[in-house]
Design a protein around this motif. Structure first.
Motif, short mmCIF file in Angstrom:
data_model
loop_
_atom_site.label_atom_id
_atom_site.label_comp_id
_atom_site.label_asym_id
_atom_site.label_seq_id
_atom_site.Cartn_x
_atom_site.Cartn_y
_atom_site.Cartn_z
N ALA A 5 -13.57 -6.88 -20.23
CA ALA A 5 -13.19 -8.23 -19.80
C ALA A 5 -11.82 -8.22 -19.14
CB ALA A 5 -13.17 -9.17 -20.99
N PRO A 6 -11.58 -9.10 -18.16
CA PRO A 6 -10.22 -9.25 -17.64
C PRO A 6 -9.33 -9.76 -18.76
CG PRO A 6 -11.81 -10.55 -16.34
CD PRO A 6 -12.53 -10.05 -17.55
N PRO A 7 -8.15 -9.16 -19.00
CA PRO A 7 -7.32 -9.60 -20.13
C PRO A 7 -6.72 -10.98 -19.86
CG PRO A 7 -6.20 -7.89 -18.88
CD PRO A 7 -7.56 -8.03 -18.28
N ARG A 42 0.20 2.75 -8.97
CA ARG A 42 1.45 3.04 -8.26
C ARG A 42 2.09 1.75 -7.73
NH1 ARG A 42 4.42 7.15 -5.72
NH2 ARG A 42 5.18 6.60 -3.64
N VAL A 43 1.25 0.82 -7.26
CA VAL A 43 1.79 -0.46 -6.78
C VAL A 43 2.55 -1.13 -7.92
CG1 VAL A 43 1.20 -2.76 -5.96
CG2 VAL A 43 0.01 -0.76 -5.03
N ALA A 44 1.96 -1.15 -9.12
CA ALA A 44 2.61 -1.79 -10.27
C ALA A 44 3.89 -1.06 -10.66
CB ALA A 44 1.64 -1.84 -11.45
N GLU A 45 3.82 0.27 -10.68
CA GLU A 45 4.99 1.05 -11.10
C GLU A 45 6.14 0.88 -10.10
OE1 GLU A 45 2.19 4.26 -13.48
OE2 GLU A 45 2.98 4.79 -11.52
N GLN A 46 5.81 0.83 -8.82
CA GLN A 46 6.86 0.66 -7.81
C GLN A 46 7.44 -0.75 -7.85
OE1 GLN A 46 5.21 2.20 -4.08
NE2 GLN A 46 6.54 3.98 -4.38
N ALA A 47 6.60 -1.73 -8.14
CA ALA A 47 7.10 -3.10 -8.24
C ALA A 47 8.13 -3.20 -9.37
CB ALA A 47 5.95 -4.08 -8.46
N ARG A 85 -6.33 -2.62 -17.33
CA ARG A 85 -7.47 -3.52 -17.06
C ARG A 85 -7.05 -4.64 -16.14
NH1 ARG A 85 -8.05 -5.50 -22.66
NH2 ARG A 85 -9.36 -7.14 -21.76
N HIS A 86 -5.84 -5.15 -16.35
CA HIS A 86 -5.36 -6.22 -15.48
C HIS A 86 -5.29 -5.73 -14.03
CE1 HIS A 86 -3.13 -9.61 -13.97
NE2 HIS A 86 -2.22 -8.78 -13.49
N LEU A 87 -4.77 -4.52 -13.83
CA LEU A 87 -4.67 -3.96 -12.48
C LEU A 87 -6.05 -3.80 -11.86
CD1 LEU A 87 -1.74 -3.54 -13.28
CD2 LEU A 87 -1.94 -1.12 -12.71
N LEU A 88 -6.98 -3.29 -12.64
CA LEU A 88 -8.34 -3.07 -12.13
C LEU A 88 -8.98 -4.39 -11.69
CD1 LEU A 88 -10.82 -1.23 -11.69
CD2 LEU A 88 -11.37 -1.54 -14.12
N TRP A 89 -8.86 -5.41 -12.53
CA TRP A 89 -9.47 -6.71 -12.18
C TRP A 89 -8.75 -7.36 -11.01
CZ3 TRP A 89 -14.11 -8.31 -12.91
CH2 TRP A 89 -14.85 -7.84 -14.00
N GLY A 95 -2.84 -3.48 5.09
CA GLY A 95 -3.30 -2.55 6.12
C GLY A 95 -4.21 -1.46 5.58
N ALA A 96 -4.64 -1.60 4.32
CA ALA A 96 -5.45 -0.55 3.69
C ALA A 96 -6.93 -0.89 3.79
CB ALA A 96 -5.05 -0.40 2.22
N CYS A 97 -7.79 0.11 3.53
CA CYS A 97 -9.22 -0.18 3.58
C CYS A 97 -9.83 -0.16 2.18
CB CYS A 97 -9.94 0.78 4.51
SG CYS A 97 -9.78 2.47 4.04
N GLY A 98 -9.03 0.13 1.15
CA GLY A 98 -9.56 0.11 -0.21
C GLY A 98 -8.43 0.27 -1.21
N VAL A 99 -8.76 0.10 -2.49
CA VAL A 99 -7.80 0.34 -3.57
C VAL A 99 -8.43 1.35 -4.53
CG1 VAL A 99 -6.81 -1.98 -3.34
CG2 VAL A 99 -8.60 -1.56 -5.05
N LYS A 100 -7.60 1.91 -5.40
CA LYS A 100 -8.10 2.92 -6.34
C LYS A 100 -7.51 2.70 -7.72
CE LYS A 100 -8.10 7.89 -7.31
NZ LYS A 100 -7.48 9.18 -6.98
N SER A 101 -8.34 2.88 -8.75
CA SER A 101 -7.90 2.81 -10.14
C SER A 101 -8.01 4.18 -10.79
CB SER A 101 -8.77 1.82 -10.92
OG SER A 101 -8.63 2.05 -12.32
N ILE A 102 -6.97 4.57 -11.53
CA ILE A 102 -7.05 5.80 -12.32
C ILE A 102 -7.03 5.47 -13.81
CG2 ILE A 102 -6.21 7.39 -10.55
CD1 ILE A 102 -3.44 7.26 -12.02
N ILE A 103 -7.67 4.35 -14.17
CA ILE A 103 -7.76 3.99 -15.59
C ILE A 103 -8.46 5.11 -16.38
CG2 ILE A 103 -9.93 2.67 -15.38
CD1 ILE A 103 -8.72 0.64 -17.39
N GLY A 104 -9.34 5.84 -15.72
CA GLY A 104 -10.01 6.97 -16.37
C GLY A 104 -9.01 8.03 -16.82
N TYR A 105 -7.99 8.26 -16.00
CA TYR A 105 -6.94 9.22 -16.34
C TYR A 105 -6.00 8.68 -17.40
CZ TYR A 105 -7.12 13.12 -13.10
OH TYR A 105 -7.45 14.27 -12.47
N ARG A 106 -5.56 7.44 -17.19
CA ARG A 106 -4.48 6.92 -18.00
C ARG A 106 -4.94 6.44 -19.38
NH1 ARG A 106 -0.02 5.57 -14.68
NH2 ARG A 106 0.17 7.26 -13.17
N PHE A 107 -6.23 6.09 -19.50
CA PHE A 107 -6.77 5.63 -20.77
C PHE A 107 -8.12 6.27 -21.05
CE2 PHE A 107 -9.33 2.57 -23.27
CZ PHE A 107 -8.55 2.51 -24.41
N GLY A 108 -9.09 6.02 -20.17
CA GLY A 108 -10.47 6.44 -20.35
C GLY A 108 -11.33 5.32 -19.80
#
Ligand SMILES: [Zn+2]
Length: 381
Positions: free
Chosen positions: A186-188, A137-142, A219-223, A167-180
């Motif tokens: 590896a970081p791209p 969402r951060v990437a999409e909003q940017a 993958r870039h977002l996750l890394w 101000g957050a205490c963590g981040v979340k990836s939904i790469i499982g949803y969007r790709f698998g």
């Protein structure tokens, strides 16, 4: 001699940290909308059937009805009439407070109209609420903000993430949803990210949805999330049919976990069911891996203690966390906490009864899973 009643009371009194929840939904909910929110399916219940005829639906009528002043096992119509009579603000207040949750970590990455913002949710609950920032969402909003170019995407995203996670205490990836989860671990390289961002921006210009699905970008977002240094939540296992469940087995993450382990950044495997035993093996093997079985506990209802017991087979107890994964109706925030308490007291109580565990260890481990592990990993006060 064991004292199961004492353990149940101890677990019932724990001030929980719900490390993965979504915002609560206000407004009056029609029966159709309510039923849509008590299933992970995105289909209507087939004609002649109802989503109330499920483990979650039965549990909801059994355990939530008394919170609204009804007898246990009220039928759906009586239940929803009482809910409407009380009004959404009172229903939310009653359920969030009855959950006994002291702190909710809320994923703000997907929000429906009518969902409460973090501050009103904290007020209604009489609890702390902290944010988990969703990377996609951060990437999409940017990009929606309009100033991203292919060559500048990585830097634009990084600046937005560093800012929003402040101000957050963590981040979340939904790469499982969007790709698998079977992605290249590896970081791209930067050039690949630029090329992928160029394709993505081009597709958006052609009228495609903003939704990121390119595995290089995901993958870039996750890394980048790992680099940011806060705990990284990763969707695994059960969810709505948007995700290919077969490709959400956390075992696919092995090479990513090996590469990310030296960073020391905690990787929080969310949901996990029906792969919670696999997740437990990963949590035992890798120092930075944690898991929960949140979503499942609401959906398996009367079978929750079986899932809790299986989640405590291989996973070290310092690596297991409570969550509700509640999304929408405040019933789910309450029921997730209630099912966790009942299942944990039943499971650990049985091990005390059989002589395998001491009552003191059972109470201590329940407190770790219910709150202590989350407070330590997310550095909560
Ligand atoms: Zn979730």
């Amino acid at each position: 001699m064991a004292e199961p009643a004492a353990l149940a009371d101890t677990v019932a009194a724990l001030a929980l940290v719900d490390h993965h929840a979504h915002p609560v939904l206000g407004g009056n909910l029609s029966r159709t909308v309510f039923e849509e929110l008590i299933t992970e399916s995105d289909r209507a219940a087939p004609a002649g059937t109802t989503w109330f005829d499920s483990q979650l639906g039965i549990a909801l009528q059994r355990w939530c009805a008394p919170v609204l002043g009804l007898l246990p096992n009220a039928g759906p119509d009586e239940y929803l009439a009482r809910r409407a009579e009380l009004g959404p603000a009172e229903v939310i207040r009653l359920f969030l407070r009855a959950s006994g949750t002291a702190c909710f970590l809320v994923d703000t990455g997907y929000v429906l109209d009518g969902m409460l913002a973090l501050e009103p949710m904290a007020e209604a609950a009489g609890a702390e609420v902290s944010e988990i920032v969703r990377l996609e969402r951060v990437a999409e909003q940017a990009v929606l903000a309009g100033d991203a170019t292919a060559a500048g995407f990585a830097e634009t995203f990084r600046a937005a993430l560093w800012d929003q996670a402040a101000g957050a205490c963590g981040v979340k990836s939904i790469i499982g949803y969007r790709f698998g989860l079977d992605f290249d671990p590896a970081p791209p390289p930067a050039a690949e990210v630029t090329a992928a961002a160029g394709r993505w921006l081009g597709e958006i210009d052609q009228g495609s949805s903003i939704r990121i699905t390119d595995p290089v970008l995901l993958r870039h977002l996750l890394w980048a999330g790992v680099e940011r240094g806060l705990p990284v939540q990763v969707h695994t296992g059960f969810g709505d049919p948007d995700a290919d469940l077969r490709r959400c087995n956390p075992l696919f993450l092995r090479a990513f976990l090996e590469r990310s382990e030296p960073s020391g950044v905690p990787i929080m495997l969310l949901h996990c069911y029906p792969y919670h035993r696999e997740a437990g093996a990963l949590a035992q093997a890798y120092s930075h891996v944690y898991l929960d079985v949140g979503l499942a506990l609401n959906h398996v209802g009367a079978r929750a203690s079986a899932v809790v017991a299986e989640s405590l087979e291989l996973a070290p107890f310092g690596k297991v966390l409570f969550s509700s994964d509640a999304f929408g109706p405040a019933e789910l925030h309450y029921l997730g906490a209630l099912q966790w308490r009942r299942a944990t007291a039943a499971t650990l109580g049985a091990w005390v009864d059989s002589g395998d565990w001491s009552a003191a260890d059972a109470a201590r481990v329940a407190a770790m899973i219910g709150a202590g592990n989350a407070r330590r990993v997310y550095r909560l006060p």
